[in-house]
Design a protein around this motif. Structure first.
Motif: not given
Lengths: 328, 216
Positions: B103, B141-142, B144-145, B147
């Protein structure tokens, strides 16, 4: 196949302890009879100078001899004297053997630094006998030194690049001596280079750009046109004093001069190196220019032609460095 | 051979980012030279290599940049992102902390890179499954979130390295070739594909051969 591998494991080392088969540090010269005789002569001169240190080490003659290269067997001692780390070592480690500052630092931890240091230990001089994966002594000393320093100066902590300087020190002196020499380099000789935000590195970039635009305006313009930022290629120079990429025999010569004359040598060698690539930089497309700057070996000849390059201290002096020069 | 090195229709600058020791330099050497160095040095400053790829009959030159991963080096990397149209954000699947920092790297990209930069998340070191600290599902998952596309690679075995770089280049290529059509119709074009950014993506038809073949 296995046998072949084992044979390959019994490495031939060069005089500095690098594995000869490794191309990382460039081809090596074989000493000639003449060069051996010359070296003996130099050893005698240096023995005399070490015995007359106080009266001699400020002289022009002394500086010239450093520029010609400190004899290999004296490097460790002379570096410590020039960096004034010997005094610190004697004071902090020898005066009271029960109160070694270094040993005390080894009992502390700087968690954040330790994580990065651990990753870098095997990536510092992977082709040197002391730091190879199958040898622990040199790697332990390096790890101890860097961790101790991160505890000693938490505001600097650990910065990638320091290991290359410390690694060279460890090739020439004991772990404790190397720690104090590292301390002198990072705190006294290269203040702010490794600190978070790289305040002094940014100053050096500016000074480099100014010097380059004055001395080699065409090169300066060509690099600007290619968007090749000083940070791309001088970061290694200012942080590791060319140890990172230069052939080792050249790197130690640069280090000799650095201990004696300071950062000036980095500008001298950098300018000579870049000027030697002028044709490529002016004419070739971007990629060839980048590759030339990053991959052209820094030869001994190039180094020797750089030593006497005239530079004004004012061109890269820091405000307080300027004062030091004046006081001298 | 000479032709494939010097002629290209598109030039994409890609940057490798991610924490120290995740394998950025070895991904680069695996992709551009098919090499893996067991004894590699930590990267100080900037490294750089290129490789040409074919996309729908066009030659795309991927110019890939690699730099030191330690956090404090970000103080000097703004020039590094200049003109980049793609980023491989690499973490080490065996070191959770490098994944937790993803992040922060995304934030770094938002601050310094072009807003339209194509980003791929890459979990490296699948050759050490027994040490895995981040599951595929979790990373997917990360991704996807945020994009992003997600690939797992091993620079050591070479597994998926080719596929990940090629996929990123393909993604950028499809935007760039669409943009080229848009340029003709003078509609919206992502900033980094505008002709005035042509240093990274020349849009003026078949690119010049590298102007001065013969250097030095």
């Amino acid at each position: 196949m296995v046998e072949e591998n084992q044979a390959a494991e019994a490495h031939t080392l060069d005089r500095y302890g690098f594995i000869v088969s490794s191309d990382e540090h460039g081809p090596l010269r074989q000493p000639t009879r003449q060069s051996i005789e010359k070296e003996h002569e130099r050893i005698q001169k240096w023995t005399w100078m070490l015995n007359h240190w106080q009266g001699f080490h400020h002289t022009r003659k002394f500086r010239q001899r450093v520029r010609k290269g400190i004899p290999e067997q004296f490097r460790g001692v002379v570096w410590q004297k020039l960096l004034a780390s010997r005094v610190l070592y004697e004071h902090h480690e020898l005066e009271n053997p029960f109160k070694s500052v270094y040993s005390a630092l080894l009992t502390q931890t700087n968690e954040e630094a330790a994580i990065t240091i651990e990753k870098d230990i095997t990536r510092t001089f992977p082709s040197h006998a002391m730091f190879r994966s199958d040898n622990t002594a040199g790697k332990d000393a390096l790890e101890h030194n860097l961790n101790a320093f991160a505890c000693y100066k938490p505001e600097v902590g650990y910065c990638q690049g320091m290991g290359f300087i410390d690694g060279v020190l460890l090739m020439y002196m004991s772990e404790k001596e190397a720690f104090w020499a590292l301390r002198q380099i990072v705190v006294d000789r290269m203040p702010g280079i490794f600190n978070t935000g790289f305040p002094m590195l940014q100053v050096r970039f500016k000074q480099w750009n100014k010097l380059l635009s004055k001395r080699e305006p065409a090169i300066f313009k060509a690099l600007a046109r290619h968007n090749i930022d000083a940070s791309f290629y001088t970061t290694q120079w200012f942080m590791t004093l060319f140890i990172y990429a230069a052939p080792f025999e050249v790197a130690v010569r640069i280090f000799d001069c650095f201990c004696c004359e300071g950062v000036k040598i980095v500008f001298r060698v950098g300018l000579t190196y870049i000027a030697a690539l002028k044709k490529t930089i002016l004419k070739a497309p971007f990629e060839q220019v980048m590759v030339a700057i990053q991959r052209t070996p820094l030869t001994l000849e190039l180094f020797e032609s750089a030593i006497d390059l005239k530079l004004k201290s004012a061109e890269f002096a820091l405000p307080d460095e300027g004062r030091k020069v004046m006081v001298r | 051979m000479a032709e494939s090195e010097e002629y290209y229709d598109y030039l994409f600058k890609l940057v490798l980012i991610g924490d120290s020791g995740v394998g950025k330099s070895n991904l680069l050497s695996r992709f551009t030279r098919n090499e893996f160095l067991y004894e590699s040095k930590s990267t100080i400053g900037v490294e750089f290599a290129t490789r040409n790829l074919k996309m729908e009959g066009k030659t795309v030159k991927a110019q890939i940049w690699d730099t030191a991963g330690q956090e404090r080096y970000r103080a000097i990397t703004s020039a590094y992102y200049r003109g980049a149209v793609g980023a491989l954000l690499v973490f080490d699947i065996t070191k959770r902390a490098t994944y937790d920092n993803v992040d922060r790297w995304l934030k770094e990209l938002r601050e310094h890179a072009d807003p339209d930069i194509a980003i791929m998340l890459v979990g490296n070191k699948t050759d050490q499954p027994h040490l895995r600290g981040v599951s595929t599902a979790e990373a997917q998952q990360k991704a996807r979130e945020a994009k992003l596309s997600y690939f797992e690679t091993s620079a050591l075995s070479g597994d998926n390295v080719e596929a990940s770089f090629t996929e990123l280049v393909k993604e950028i290529y499809s935007i760039a070739s669409r943009a080229q059509i848009d340029v003709a119709g003078s509609s919206w074009v992502p900033t980094q594909f505008r002709p005035d950014h042509a240093e990274s993506v020349p849009l003026g038809g078949p690119a010049k051969p590298a102007s001065n073949g013969g250097c030095c």
